[in-house]
Design a protein around this motif. Structure first.
Motif, PDB file in Angstrom:
ATOM      1  N   UNK A  28     -22.814 -40.539 -41.188  1.00 30.87           N
ATOM      2  CA  UNK A  28     -24.067 -38.817 -41.859  1.00 30.87           C
ATOM      3  C   UNK A  28     -24.545 -39.532 -42.701  1.00 30.87           C
ATOM      4  N   UNK A  29     -23.418 -39.899 -43.844  1.00 32.65           N
ATOM      5  CA  UNK A  29     -24.325 -39.738 -45.217  1.00 32.65           C
ATOM      6  C   UNK A  29     -22.764 -40.363 -46.550  1.00 32.65           C
ATOM      7  N   UNK A  30     -23.833 -40.970 -47.396  1.00 32.78           N
ATOM      8  CA  UNK A  30     -22.818 -41.359 -48.165  1.00 32.78           C
ATOM      9  C   UNK A  30     -23.165 -40.799 -49.000  1.00 32.78           C
ATOM     10  N   UNK A  31     -21.855 -39.642 -50.469  1.00 36.31           N
ATOM     11  CA  UNK A  31     -21.737 -39.815 -51.589  1.00 36.31           C
ATOM     12  C   UNK A  31     -21.060 -40.044 -52.589  1.00 36.31           C
ATOM     13  N   UNK A  32     -21.508 -40.882 -53.240  1.00 36.23           N
ATOM     14  CA  UNK A  32     -21.106 -41.276 -55.267  1.00 36.23           C
ATOM     15  C   UNK A  32     -21.123 -40.713 -56.269  1.00 36.23           C
ATOM     16  N   UNK A  33     -20.176 -41.034 -56.717  1.00 37.40           N
ATOM     17  CA  UNK A  33     -19.801 -39.940 -58.249  1.00 37.40           C
ATOM     18  C   UNK A  33     -20.771 -40.316 -59.049  1.00 37.40           C
ATOM     19  N   UNK A  34     -21.802 -39.812 -59.965  1.00 36.29           N
ATOM     20  CA  UNK A  34     -22.883 -40.661 -59.918  1.00 36.29           C
ATOM     21  C   UNK A  34     -21.396 -40.405 -61.800  1.00 36.29           C
ATOM     22  N   UNK A  35     -22.586 -41.690 -62.817  1.00 37.68           N
ATOM     23  CA  UNK A  35     -22.095 -42.919 -63.340  1.00 37.68           C
ATOM     24  C   UNK A  35     -22.539 -42.141 -64.143  1.00 37.68           C
ATOM     25  N   UNK A  36     -22.877 -42.317 -65.133  1.00 36.30           N
ATOM     26  CA  UNK A  36     -23.276 -41.669 -66.852  1.00 36.30           C
ATOM     27  C   UNK A  36     -22.849 -43.151 -66.796  1.00 36.30           C
ATOM     28  N   UNK A  37     -24.368 -43.883 -68.122  1.00 36.53           N
ATOM     29  CA  UNK A  37     -24.008 -44.342 -68.715  1.00 36.53           C
ATOM     30  C   UNK A  37     -23.815 -44.195 -69.861  1.00 36.53           C
ATOM     31  N   UNK A  51     -15.281 -35.908 -70.607  1.00 41.34           N
ATOM     32  CA  UNK A  51     -15.875 -34.657 -69.877  1.00 41.34           C
ATOM     33  C   UNK A  51     -16.659 -34.632 -69.067  1.00 41.34           C
ATOM     34  N   UNK A  52     -17.260 -35.543 -69.608  1.00 39.56           N
ATOM     35  CA  UNK A  52     -18.356 -36.219 -68.559  1.00 39.56           C
ATOM     36  C   UNK A  52     -17.889 -36.942 -67.239  1.00 39.56           C
ATOM     37  N   UNK A  53     -16.835 -37.543 -67.232  1.00 41.19           N
ATOM     38  CA  UNK A  53     -16.332 -38.116 -66.283  1.00 41.19           C
ATOM     39  C   UNK A  53     -15.696 -37.225 -64.777  1.00 41.19           C
ATOM     40  N   UNK A  54     -15.211 -35.693 -65.838  1.00 40.36           N
ATOM     41  CA  UNK A  54     -14.505 -35.256 -65.018  1.00 40.36           C
ATOM     42  C   UNK A  54     -15.734 -33.849 -64.760  1.00 40.36           C
ATOM     43  N   UNK A  55     -16.664 -33.711 -65.325  1.00 44.56           N
ATOM     44  CA  UNK A  55     -17.272 -32.954 -64.846  1.00 44.56           C
ATOM     45  C   UNK A  55     -18.632 -33.707 -63.333  1.00 44.56           C
ATOM     46  N   UNK A  56     -18.822 -34.817 -63.239  1.00 39.78           N
ATOM     47  CA  UNK A  56     -18.932 -36.054 -62.646  1.00 39.78           C
ATOM     48  C   UNK A  56     -18.220 -36.004 -61.213  1.00 39.78           C
ATOM     49  N   UNK A  57     -16.721 -35.409 -61.445  1.00 38.14           N
ATOM     50  CA  UNK A  57     -15.783 -35.894 -60.538  1.00 38.14           C
ATOM     51  C   UNK A  57     -15.768 -34.854 -59.633  1.00 38.14           C
ATOM     52  N   UNK A  58     -16.169 -33.596 -60.618  1.00 36.80           N
ATOM     53  CA  UNK A  58     -15.941 -31.675 -59.997  1.00 36.80           C
ATOM     54  C   UNK A  58     -17.133 -31.565 -59.008  1.00 36.80           C
ATOM     55  N   UNK A  59     -18.052 -32.702 -59.376  1.00 39.86           N
ATOM     56  CA  UNK A  59     -19.201 -31.844 -58.614  1.00 39.86           C
ATOM     57  C   UNK A  59     -19.276 -33.005 -57.640  1.00 39.86           C
ATOM     58  N   UNK A  60     -18.753 -34.595 -57.499  1.00 41.31           N
ATOM     59  CA  UNK A  60     -18.061 -35.202 -56.445  1.00 41.31           C
ATOM     60  C   UNK A  60     -17.327 -34.647 -55.044  1.00 41.31           C
ATOM     61  N   UNK A  61     -16.199 -33.826 -56.053  1.00 42.22           N
ATOM     62  CA  UNK A  61     -16.282 -32.986 -54.827  1.00 42.22           C
ATOM     63  C   UNK A  61     -16.419 -31.951 -54.164  1.00 42.22           C
ATOM     64  N   UNK A  62     -17.153 -30.953 -55.231  1.00 42.96           N
ATOM     65  CA  UNK A  62     -17.878 -29.922 -54.881  1.00 42.96           C
ATOM     66  C   UNK A  62     -19.152 -30.267 -53.272  1.00 42.96           C
TER      67      UNK A  62
END
Length: 129
Positions: A28-37, A51-62
């Protein structure tokens, strides 16, 4: 008696496929980790990148946790330890209503393979309960 809400998440550290199961599995859906350049020309600030990588992982898990809310049974599967991390974070939360969660290590699977795996899993658990 209300039908149990069953779902599965195939995941690794970059992407997750949300699969619902009623009488058969369907993605029903695909969730991807946000990649900041990295916009730094030279000497990137490693602490900032981490820090950005960890924040993106937390948002992904949330976001994945939001899909799990209200489910009675969840199957987490995939090739990496991401599923175990999500499970540990989920179990630390007190406000969830999930009754049953299983974690299975699998390889990388196509959409058809993921749906077939989920069908087999939930149909098998129906027979044993």
């Amino acid at each position: 008696m209300r039908a149990l809400k069953k779902m599965a998440i195939w995941m690794d550290y970059s992407k997750a496929y949300i699969i619902e199961f009623t009488d058969k599995a369907r993605e029903v859906d695909i969730i991807e980790v946000r990649r900041d350049q990295n916009n730094y020309d030279e000497n990137p600030h490693l602490n900032h990148q981490n820090q950005v990588k960890e924040e993106n992982r937390k948002a992904y898990f949330k976001k994945l946790s939001q899909y799990m809310d209200g489910s009675d049974k969840v199957l987490l599967f995939g090739p990496t330890e991401a599923k175990n991390e999500l499970s540990n974070l989920w179990q630390e939360k007190e406000q969830h209503s999930l009754k049953d969660m299983d974690i299975i290590t699998t390889g990388r699977l196509s959409e058809n393979q993921r749906c077939r795996f989920v069908n087999n899993y939930f149909l098998q658990t129906q027979l044993t309960t």
